[in-house]
Write a protein that holds these residues in place. Structure first.
Motif, mmCIF file in Angstrom:
data_model
loop_
_atom_site.group_PDB
_atom_site.id
_atom_site.type_symbol
_atom_site.label_atom_id
_atom_site.label_comp_id
_atom_site.label_asym_id
_atom_site.label_seq_id
_atom_site.Cartn_x
_atom_site.Cartn_y
_atom_site.Cartn_z
ATOM 1 N N ALA A 128 22.133 64.115 37.406
ATOM 2 C CA ALA A 128 21.317 62.924 37.644
ATOM 3 C C ALA A 128 21.421 62.470 39.095
ATOM 4 N N ALA A 129 22.631 62.538 39.645
ATOM 5 C CA ALA A 129 22.816 62.138 41.047
ATOM 6 C C ALA A 129 21.998 63.023 41.981
ATOM 7 N N LEU A 130 21.990 64.330 41.723
ATOM 8 C CA LEU A 130 21.247 65.254 42.586
ATOM 9 C C LEU A 130 19.745 65.044 42.495
ATOM 10 N N ALA A 131 19.296 64.397 41.432
ATOM 11 C CA ALA A 131 17.874 64.043 41.356
ATOM 12 C C ALA A 131 17.492 63.100 42.492
ATOM 13 N N GLY A 132 18.499 62.467 43.087
ATOM 14 C CA GLY A 132 18.246 61.602 44.233
ATOM 15 C C GLY A 132 17.670 62.339 45.430
ATOM 16 N N ILE A 133 17.764 63.675 45.434
ATOM 17 C CA ILE A 133 17.127 64.463 46.501
ATOM 18 C C ILE A 133 15.650 64.107 46.595
ATOM 19 N N GLY A 134 15.027 63.879 45.439
ATOM 20 C CA GLY A 134 13.616 63.500 45.437
ATOM 21 C C GLY A 134 13.364 62.160 46.088
ATOM 22 N N GLY A 135 14.342 61.266 46.039
ATOM 23 C CA GLY A 135 14.177 59.956 46.659
ATOM 24 C C GLY A 135 14.147 60.014 48.171
ATOM 25 N N GLY A 136 14.816 61.032 48.751
ATOM 26 C CA GLY A 136 14.815 61.146 50.200
ATOM 27 C C GLY A 136 13.453 61.502 50.759
ATOM 28 N N ASN A 137 12.613 62.183 49.959
ATOM 29 C CA ASN A 137 11.297 62.618 50.423
ATOM 30 C C ASN A 137 10.434 61.465 50.907
ATOM 31 N N PHE A 138 10.613 60.309 50.294
ATOM 32 C CA PHE A 138 9.780 59.156 50.635
ATOM 33 C C PHE A 138 9.927 58.786 52.108
ATOM 34 N N ALA A 139 11.146 58.751 52.604
ATOM 35 C CA ALA A 139 11.388 58.295 53.971
ATOM 36 C C ALA A 139 10.764 59.229 54.995
ATOM 37 N N SER A 140 10.965 60.524 54.822
ATOM 38 C CA SER A 140 10.392 61.466 55.784
ATOM 39 C C SER A 140 8.874 61.469 55.703
ATOM 40 N N SER A 141 8.341 61.329 54.497
ATOM 41 C CA SER A 141 6.893 61.319 54.324
ATOM 42 C C SER A 141 6.265 60.104 54.993
ATOM 43 N N MET A 142 6.853 58.936 54.792
ATOM 44 C CA MET A 142 6.301 57.711 55.376
ATOM 45 C C MET A 142 6.429 57.725 56.894
ATOM 46 N N ALA A 143 7.572 58.187 57.393
ATOM 47 C CA ALA A 143 7.746 58.259 58.847
ATOM 48 C C ALA A 143 6.742 59.221 59.461
ATOM 49 N N ASN A 144 6.524 60.346 58.806
ATOM 50 C CA ASN A 144 5.591 61.350 59.318
ATOM 51 C C ASN A 144 4.161 60.815 59.356
#
Length: 437
Positions: A128-144
């Motif tokens: 469940a903790a490693l599912a947090g990898i998906g949460g990181g995508n938001f930051a790079s996507s929004m910054a890009n």
């Protein structure tokens, strides 16, 4: 363009924007949305899985299942800062492809856990903790995406990008219960098998159709400067209240319905919250473009406080219809607040920088977006933990809801104090008095 790197990019030039910029920006936006959508789906898929774990032969307690809902927010929040800095380091296209492919890790581990009888709780917690990898995508996507659009169009573009990602929560909560119930019994492994090919498709599409912006390759020093700006941390605090509420409530709602209204089939309704919260986010950005982000954000927190009181009323009366309607209103207002709060960031940095430093301001604003996204995501963990502690202590969630209400009222005061007092705006940051913050 060479090797998918764009060297010349002038979104603030109207002629360039109409001739070239708009088309390229839109193409990158749509494939960014696809990758982010899947990231959110994997990030929050455990909110659905936990409801069916006892039926699938994993008799974890309510307390343990709330932990499984909460821990993805921790890693997701922690990854958002390095993910933001990855865009200028590796390029938006390149990093979107890599970050999408990384989703194969939590997806694969989830498949192993739910298909292996007797898997201990600690292994489930890791998955469940490693599912947090998906949460990181938001930051790079929004910054890009913030690099691709002119200042006047950032609100709607960032709102659409975020909403497309946020809808991953709603669709996961809508589709996964159906997918895992195909055939006879409950087959949790089907959820992971459903997402595997979509993850691969997303990574391939990023490589084929997205672009890197050479102008977005800022050095770490110019990005780290954003972390020294007080406004970065003020907006990050406000984002705990908006996005933290959205992701926290999204993860917890299926389990909340199951525990507070056991006679109700929560899977039939829980997805509605994330859906309306996602769809309202672009509206928040649109409103902020026209009315000012701070003004919209302040009214949003007031509405969130009122919605919280209605949720309490539904609980006390045992009226599920009122409980659900109030929660949906809470999701709508948090979605609007997500859009308006994010829109404040580029406006604040642009107003403080002045015309001679606009390029640097854009880079710092992109970094500030990543910081705010990271801090806000931690709010999701505290929301889930608030419900867990409240249930453990009192058997209900009213105590947690009153705590959230107090926090929303504090956010109202912070927004007014920092951005809506005319005297402060004029004396401390003169240019902000004329900016639609």
């Amino acid at each position: 363009m060479s090797g998918r790197w764009i060297k010349h990019w002038e979104p603030e030039n109207p002629e360039f924007w109409e001739r070239t910029g708009k088309r390229v920006a839109r193409r990158n936006l749509w494939f960014s949305i696809l990758a982010e959508h899947l990231g959110f789906s994997l990030w929050t898929v455990w909110s659905v899985i936990v409801v069916s774990l006892p039926q699938a032969g994993f008799p974890f307690t309510v307390d343990q299942r709330f932990w499984l809902v909460a821990v993805p927010s921790l890693l997701g929040a922690a990854l958002r800062l390095p993910y933001t800095f990855a865009v200028p380091r590796f390029g938006g296209r390149n990093w979107t492809a890599v970050s999408a492919a990384l989703l194969l890790v939590p997806c694969g581990l989830m498949i192993w856990c739910v298909s292996t009888p007797g898997t201990p709780f600690e292994v489930f917690l890791l998955a469940a903790a490693l599912a947090g990898i998906g949460g990181g995508n938001f930051a790079s996507s929004m910054a890009n995406i913030s690099y691709f659009y002119p200042e006047s169009r950032k609100g709607l573009a960032l709102g659409l990008n975020a909403a497309g990602g946020n809808l991953g929560v709603a669709l996961a909560q809508l589709l996964v219960p159906v997918i895992i119930s195909l055939g006879t019994g409950v087959h949790l492994v089907y959820a992971g098998l459903f997402y595997l090919p979509l993850i691969v498709l997303s990574a391939v599409c990023a490589l084929l159709f997205m672009d890197n912006l050479e102008g977005a390759k800022a050095d770490f020093r110019s990005q780290a400067r954003a972390a020294t700006r007080p406004q970065t941390w003020v907006v990050s605090f406000l984002y705990i209240g908006t996005f933290g509420s959205f992701i926290g409530f999204s993860g917890a709602l299926p389990l909340l319905i199951q525990t507070q209204f056991p006679e109700i089939e929560g899977a039939h309704y829980a997805w509605l919250g994330a859906a309306v919260g996602s769809l309202s986010r672009p509206f928040g950005g649109w409103l902020a473009d026209r009315l000012g982000g701070a003004r919209v954000t302040q009214w949003t927190f007031l509405a969130m406080g009122a919605s919280t009181l209605l949720v309490v009323a539904g609980l006390r009366s045992g009226d599920f219809a009122l409980f659900l309607a109030a929660f949906l209103l809470l999701f709508v207002t948090s979605g609007i607040g997500n859009g308006s709060t994010y829109r404040m960031i580029p406006a604040i940095f642009a107003a403080q920088a002045g015309a001679e430093a606009r390029a640097r301001a854009r880079r710092e604003a992109a970094a500030a977006i990543g910081i705010a996204g990271a801090v806000g995501a931690f709010g999701g963990f505290f929301v889930s933990q608030g419900f867990r502690v409240s249930i453990a202590a009192t058997g209900g969630i009213t105590g947690a809801l009153y705590g959230f209400l107090v926090f929303y009222l504090i956010c109202v005061g912070v927004t007014w104090w920092c951005y809506l007092r005319s005297r402060v705006l004029v004396t401390r940051v003169p240019s902000l008095a004329y900016a639609r913050v």
